[in-house]
Design a protein around this motif. Structure first.
Motif, PDB file in Angstrom:
ATOM      1  N   LYS A  45      34.760  84.740 -20.283  1.00 32.23           N
ATOM      2  CA  LYS A  45      33.532  85.070 -21.007  1.00 32.23           C
ATOM      3  C   LYS A  45      32.356  85.285 -20.057  1.00 32.23           C
ATOM      4  CE  LYS A  45      34.443  82.714 -25.432  1.00 32.23           C
ATOM      5  NZ  LYS A  45      34.118  81.512 -26.256  1.00 32.23           N
ATOM      6  N   GLY A  46      32.590  85.037 -18.769  1.00 31.07           N
ATOM      7  CA  GLY A  46      31.508  85.209 -17.794  1.00 31.07           C
ATOM      8  C   GLY A  46      30.350  84.248 -18.011  1.00 31.07           C
ATOM      9  N   LEU A  47      30.639  83.055 -18.536  1.00 33.81           N
ATOM     10  CA  LEU A  47      29.590  82.077 -18.819  1.00 33.81           C
ATOM     11  C   LEU A  47      29.103  81.425 -17.536  1.00 33.81           C
ATOM     12  CD1 LEU A  47      31.320  80.242 -21.813  1.00 33.81           C
ATOM     13  CD2 LEU A  47      29.641  82.099 -21.932  1.00 33.81           C
ATOM     14  N   SER A  48      27.812  81.133 -17.487  1.00 36.77           N
ATOM     15  CA  SER A  48      27.352  80.278 -16.389  1.00 36.77           C
ATOM     16  C   SER A  48      27.110  78.897 -16.973  1.00 36.77           C
ATOM     17  CB  SER A  48      26.101  80.845 -15.723  1.00 36.77           C
ATOM     18  OG  SER A  48      25.125  81.126 -16.680  1.00 36.77           O
ATOM     19  N   THR A  49      27.958  77.984 -16.578  1.00 33.42           N
ATOM     20  CA  THR A  49      27.946  76.648 -17.149  1.00 33.42           C
ATOM     21  C   THR A  49      27.496  75.658 -16.095  1.00 33.42           C
ATOM     22  OG1 THR A  49      30.237  76.425 -16.489  1.00 33.42           O
ATOM     23  CG2 THR A  49      29.820  77.097 -18.762  1.00 33.42           C
ATOM     24  N   SER A  50      27.053  74.508 -16.562  1.00 30.41           N
ATOM     25  CA  SER A  50      26.789  73.414 -15.632  1.00 30.41           C
ATOM     26  C   SER A  50      27.382  72.153 -16.246  1.00 30.41           C
ATOM     27  CB  SER A  50      25.287  73.262 -15.400  1.00 30.41           C
ATOM     28  OG  SER A  50      24.660  72.967 -16.626  1.00 30.41           O
ATOM     29  N   GLY A  51      27.345  71.090 -15.526  1.00 28.25           N
ATOM     30  CA  GLY A  51      27.867  69.838 -16.060  1.00 28.25           C
ATOM     31  C   GLY A  51      29.240  69.532 -15.516  1.00 28.25           C
ATOM     32  N   ALA A  52      29.594  68.271 -15.570  1.00 31.03           N
ATOM     33  CA  ALA A  52      30.827  67.784 -14.962  1.00 31.03           C
ATOM     34  C   ALA A  52      32.067  68.331 -15.668  1.00 31.03           C
ATOM     35  CB  ALA A  52      30.844  66.257 -14.978  1.00 31.03           C
ATOM     36  N   ALA A  53      32.016  68.443 -17.008  1.00 31.11           N
ATOM     37  CA  ALA A  53      33.196  68.891 -17.744  1.00 31.11           C
ATOM     38  C   ALA A  53      33.528  70.346 -17.398  1.00 31.11           C
ATOM     39  CB  ALA A  53      32.981  68.745 -19.247  1.00 31.11           C
ATOM     40  N   ALA A  54      32.504  71.191 -17.348  1.00 32.29           N
ATOM     41  CA  ALA A  54      32.727  72.597 -17.003  1.00 32.29           C
ATOM     42  C   ALA A  54      33.243  72.723 -15.574  1.00 32.29           C
ATOM     43  CB  ALA A  54      31.436  73.390 -17.179  1.00 32.29           C
ATOM     44  N   ALA A  55      32.673  71.931 -14.690  1.00 28.25           N
ATOM     45  CA  ALA A  55      33.110  71.970 -13.292  1.00 28.25           C
ATOM     46  C   ALA A  55      34.578  71.559 -13.178  1.00 28.25           C
ATOM     47  CB  ALA A  55      32.235  71.054 -12.439  1.00 28.25           C
ATOM     48  N   ARG A  56      34.952  70.527 -13.930  1.00 29.77           N
ATOM     49  CA  ARG A  56      36.343  70.084 -13.883  1.00 29.77           C
ATOM     50  C   ARG A  56      37.276  71.162 -14.444  1.00 29.77           C
ATOM     51  NH1 ARG A  56      39.475  64.902 -16.539  1.00 29.77           N
ATOM     52  NH2 ARG A  56      41.535  65.797 -16.106  1.00 29.77           N
ATOM     53  N   ALA A  57      36.838  71.783 -15.556  1.00 32.41           N
ATOM     54  CA  ALA A  57      37.654  72.833 -16.174  1.00 32.41           C
ATOM     55  C   ALA A  57      37.870  73.981 -15.191  1.00 32.41           C
ATOM     56  CB  ALA A  57      36.985  73.338 -17.446  1.00 32.41           C
ATOM     57  N   LEU A  58      36.804  74.417 -14.539  1.00 26.14           N
ATOM     58  CA  LEU A  58      36.924  75.507 -13.564  1.00 26.14           C
ATOM     59  C   LEU A  58      37.849  75.109 -12.427  1.00 26.14           C
ATOM     60  CD1 LEU A  58      33.205  76.723 -13.498  1.00 26.14           C
ATOM     61  CD2 LEU A  58      35.198  78.016 -14.321  1.00 26.14           C
TER      62      LEU A  58
END
Lengths: 307, 307
Positions: free
Chosen positions: B172-185
């Protein structure tokens, strides 16, 4: 697409199916389970359409035999026997299911000739057709490239050059007839491995996948000796005359074919009183030279690089 | 070209160099020579740029770790330990030597974490970047897909879905922040293999490379039983809440991620009183169903085909 992934897997599982007792668990689980052996030989090779083979020059069956031969030869050249093959293939989706079946059958037949079982594989889509084969073999007494000793003779398991002759016929687009041309084309398309030669007493060994002069130079370097190849010895090999006549017919250079051609998958070995074709002598020094009447002949340098 | 073949081989030989005592003869001869074992696990996987990984979504190091993880997971899922890897790579010629070094380092580090040695490889040029890895492992007590018994519980070695979440963020080309998003990536780019879980008492096991529902269905079929996955059990896993919050944040479906996402390389196992995350029960019947409050939930069918 001409086929579904399920269809391809079904065809491969059918062609590669085996009841070999060494195979404990074959295709269908996460991995194959096999009987191991004490001292193993491991080797992998990847062949890419347009680089290592051409689908307009070779049938799928020939391509399968050829790629499996290249892999198995690496096991033989360590004085090993080949036990297992794994085959990872990328398909473009433009192949027919029959073409894929023939490719698998070529791999299977070459494996059977060597006493090996195909135990697993993988399949993926790509813009480029490629086949990666991993071979697993065993040996009680490995022979490396590094054991050649001064005074050893140098032997080939069979006369090289046939594959290079076949490549020249195809590259020039010649329409040839006759037994020699047919053999050359066949050796290029589906090389014959000499499974019967007994090089177990060799002091060093390698398979001639690149060229006698390249592989010989590597063995000489690893062994800290010099390889002297004698033209007279090569020219006295019975089938030399047949290959030389073909070279004359199509304007090729028979010595280049034999010494600088690749992909014959003959074995190059050193030792004393080995079977096979005597082509030279191991002497003090370094490098590899080609001699005639005791004088060094200059050959054009040869190398093969992908990049 | 940004590099020569010799340069690449030098880099690979340097990154992959090992003094592991199991390795009798490493890179440099026709094949590697290793210590074998009685009962061996063999598996091969090929990963293609644009299909299995994207060079704009993952670094070379991450791609290396990811592909090696996929292979090693197949060995772990047979209750095995990984001994050796062989790596056959096709390069387009547009890669930099640093990119290739990072790719090799990723493979090397994932192999080291699993106690495996890289013993050989091959290199070829192609229009398409691809990496084929063959893994050779050993096991004293293989665990197949076919041993699940009615009354067994179903376990995951770790919560799946993180990789699918990472893929959704990237797609989706999302720019995310936070620990959960970082772990998912991170789990998408370089999955973590749970090397510590002890599933040696499992009755059946597989790695979740496709999806829990696909792999579970295959295990149920091979075992002639039915798998019932309980939503409540999954939702009581401590880190479920974190993944669910991420799904809410980016508009994803957390149950789809966990049950229908792929490439987590967690282990799915059945048995009694196993460690890991309890997610369901083996019952009489066939197939796999997802239950909530004793009622079956319909999930969209999922499948993955290359062609």
């Amino acid at each position: 697409m001409g086929f579904s992934e399920e269809q391809v897997i079904e065809v491969l599982a059918s062609v590669f199916s085996s009841h070999d007792p060494r195979l404990i668990l074959g295709i269908g689980d996460d991995a194959a389970l096999v009987q191991g052996s004490h001292q193993q030989i491991l080797t992998t090779d990847i062949a890419v359409a347009g680089v290592h083979f051409r689908t307009d020059w070779s049938s799928a069956y020939e391509i399968g035999r050829r790629i499996a031969a290249a892999n198995i030869a690496d096991v033989l050249s360590m004085n090993g026997r080949c036990d297992y093959l794994l085959v990872a293939t990328t398909l473009t989706g433009n192949e027919s299911i029959d073409w894929i079946r023939d490719l698998a059958q070529g791999i299977q037949d070459q494996a059977s000739d060597a006493g090996a079982v195909i135990v697993g594989g993988d399949l993926a889509r790509s813009q480029t057709l490629s086949i990666a084969i991993t071979a697993i073999g065993n040996t009680a007494a490995p022979i490396r490239r590094s054991g050649a000793a001064v005074g050893d003779s140098i032997y080939l398991s069979s006369l090289t050059g046939w594959s290079a002759a076949g490549l020249e016929i195809l590259s020039k687009g010649l329409s040839t007839s006759g037994a020699a041309a047919a053999r050359a084309l066949n050796e290029y398309r589906a090389p014959t491995l000499n499974m019967k030669i007994d090089f177990s007493a060799a002091t060093s060994m390698s398979d001639v996948s690149d060229a006698v002069l390249i592989q010989g130079a590597q063995m000489a370097k690893a062994s800290h000796v010099k390889f002297e190849i004698q033209c007279e010895a090569i020219e006295s090999v019975p089938e030399f005359a047949e290959l030389a006549a073909l070279a004359t017919e199509i304007g090729g250079n028979v010595h280049d074919w034999i010494l600088q051609g690749g992909e014959d998958h003959a074995l190059l070995a050193t030792g004393v009183n080995l079977p096979g074709l005597l082509i030279g002598t191991v002497v003090e020094g370094s490098g590899i030279t080609v001699m005639r009447n005791g004088q060094e002949i200059k050959m054009a340098p040869v190398s093969w690089s992908h990049f």
